[in-house]
Design a protein around this motif. Sequence first.
Motif, mmCIF file in Angstrom:
data_model
loop_
_atom_site.group_PDB
_atom_site.id
_atom_site.type_symbol
_atom_site.label_atom_id
_atom_site.label_comp_id
_atom_site.label_asym_id
_atom_site.label_seq_id
_atom_site.Cartn_x
_atom_site.Cartn_y
_atom_site.Cartn_z
ATOM 1 N N ALA A 1 7.354 10.148 -4.451
ATOM 2 C CA ALA A 1 6.910 11.369 -3.764
ATOM 3 C C ALA A 1 7.020 12.630 -4.616
ATOM 4 O O ALA A 1 6.067 13.421 -4.672
ATOM 5 N N ASP B 1 -4.984 3.722 -4.683
ATOM 6 C CA ASP B 1 -5.957 2.718 -4.279
ATOM 7 C C ASP B 1 -5.508 1.309 -4.637
ATOM 8 O O ASP B 1 -5.999 0.333 -4.070
ATOM 9 N N THR C 1 8.716 4.656 -1.934
ATOM 10 C CA THR C 1 7.981 5.826 -1.417
ATOM 11 C C THR C 1 8.721 7.117 -1.744
ATOM 12 O O THR C 1 8.114 8.108 -2.166
ATOM 13 N N LEU D 1 4.113 12.700 -7.065
ATOM 14 C CA LEU D 1 2.836 12.963 -6.393
ATOM 15 C C LEU D 1 2.707 14.426 -5.989
ATOM 16 O O LEU D 1 1.624 15.015 -6.055
ATOM 17 N N ASN D 2 3.830 15.025 -5.597
ATOM 18 C CA ASN D 2 3.822 16.419 -5.151
ATOM 19 C C ASN D 2 4.001 17.415 -6.294
ATOM 20 O O ASN D 2 4.155 18.623 -6.052
ATOM 21 N N LYS E 1 0.838 -1.196 0.000
ATOM 22 C CA LYS E 1 0.000 0.000 0.000
ATOM 23 C C LYS E 1 0.873 1.246 0.000
ATOM 24 O O LYS E 1 1.918 1.282 0.654
ATOM 25 N N TYR E 2 0.417 2.248 -0.744
ATOM 26 C CA TYR E 2 1.113 3.534 -0.802
ATOM 27 C C TYR E 2 0.087 4.648 -0.689
ATOM 28 O O TYR E 2 -0.984 4.580 -1.317
ATOM 29 N N GLU E 3 0.403 5.643 0.102
ATOM 30 C CA GLU E 3 -0.516 6.756 0.301
ATOM 31 C C GLU E 3 -0.774 7.467 -1.020
ATOM 32 O O GLU E 3 0.152 7.784 -1.766
ATOM 33 N N GLY E 4 -2.031 7.720 -1.306
ATOM 34 C CA GLY E 4 -2.398 8.392 -2.555
ATOM 35 C C GLY E 4 -2.798 7.444 -3.658
ATOM 36 O O GLY E 4 -3.233 7.883 -4.726
#
Length: 310
Positions: free
Chosen positions: A98, A25, A94, A101-102, A20-23
Amino acid sequence: MPALNEEETILKVLKSIPKKYEGFDELELLVVNDGSSDDTEKEAIKAGATVLNHNHNQGVGKAFQTAVDYALKSHADIMVSVDADGQFDVNQITDMIAPILNKKADFCSGNRFANGRPVNMPKVKFFGNSLISKIVGFVSKAKIQDVSCGFRAYSRDCLYNLNLQGSFTYTHETILDLLHKGYKISQIPVNVKYFDGRVSRVANNLFVYGFQTSFIIFKSFKDYRPLSFFLTIALIVFIIAVLLAGFVCIHWYNTSMITPYKSLGFIALALFGLSMLISVLAFLADMLNRIRGNQEKILFLTKKKYFEED
């Protein structure tokens, strides 16, 4: 994850990847089995990975292109590439995703040399990587410390715009292609292990690897900076012609004759003509490069429409 005869390590590496990774599903593990003769496929399936098989070994560059096509068809937002031998720390995925994502980068590349030469990395390999990085940096007009690292992350937009030609490797060509198209790179310091006695699948012969990668960079320089490429050649030919002509003229000034160097005079004239022809070719190549740029824009929009409707 490109894989060739990695049955001993691939299951462990796949199992160690966070699920699982934040952001996000959903996470999908993809292995491109590049003609392995062992149980690489079975071990990857045990770990729950999707496996795409090549009937024979086609090279890590071709495996990467297969992965890109699958990622686009699967509507992946980000594709991460990592080696199957456990050389990299998968927990750093991660860190790799990042910046994308940012919105601080379009693609990320691992940097093995942020703290100098990694432990157990052969000096000659470290020197070769540093040299190739400088060459790629010169061609791309960017300072890239590690252009050969296979641990990377790409946004979906980058995947749409990638048009690669090489099958031997993809690492240098992707950087050159994406930077040429204006995408922003982020270099992520990564931990790497070099195992005693393990031979690289790509760089198992440094001379062959050096030749193959130099050829890819050479072609990329020609494709992305054709005016500079051909004008440089024209200038070298012109300088040789001037030196030969100057030698003949000095001899004529001192002796009032050009013999026995008459042939050098004709060679100098031929080289002058050749330098002019190459200069004309430079401007034609520059014009074709602009046409190629427009074609790639059309291809980008076509691929985007095709894969979004799929």
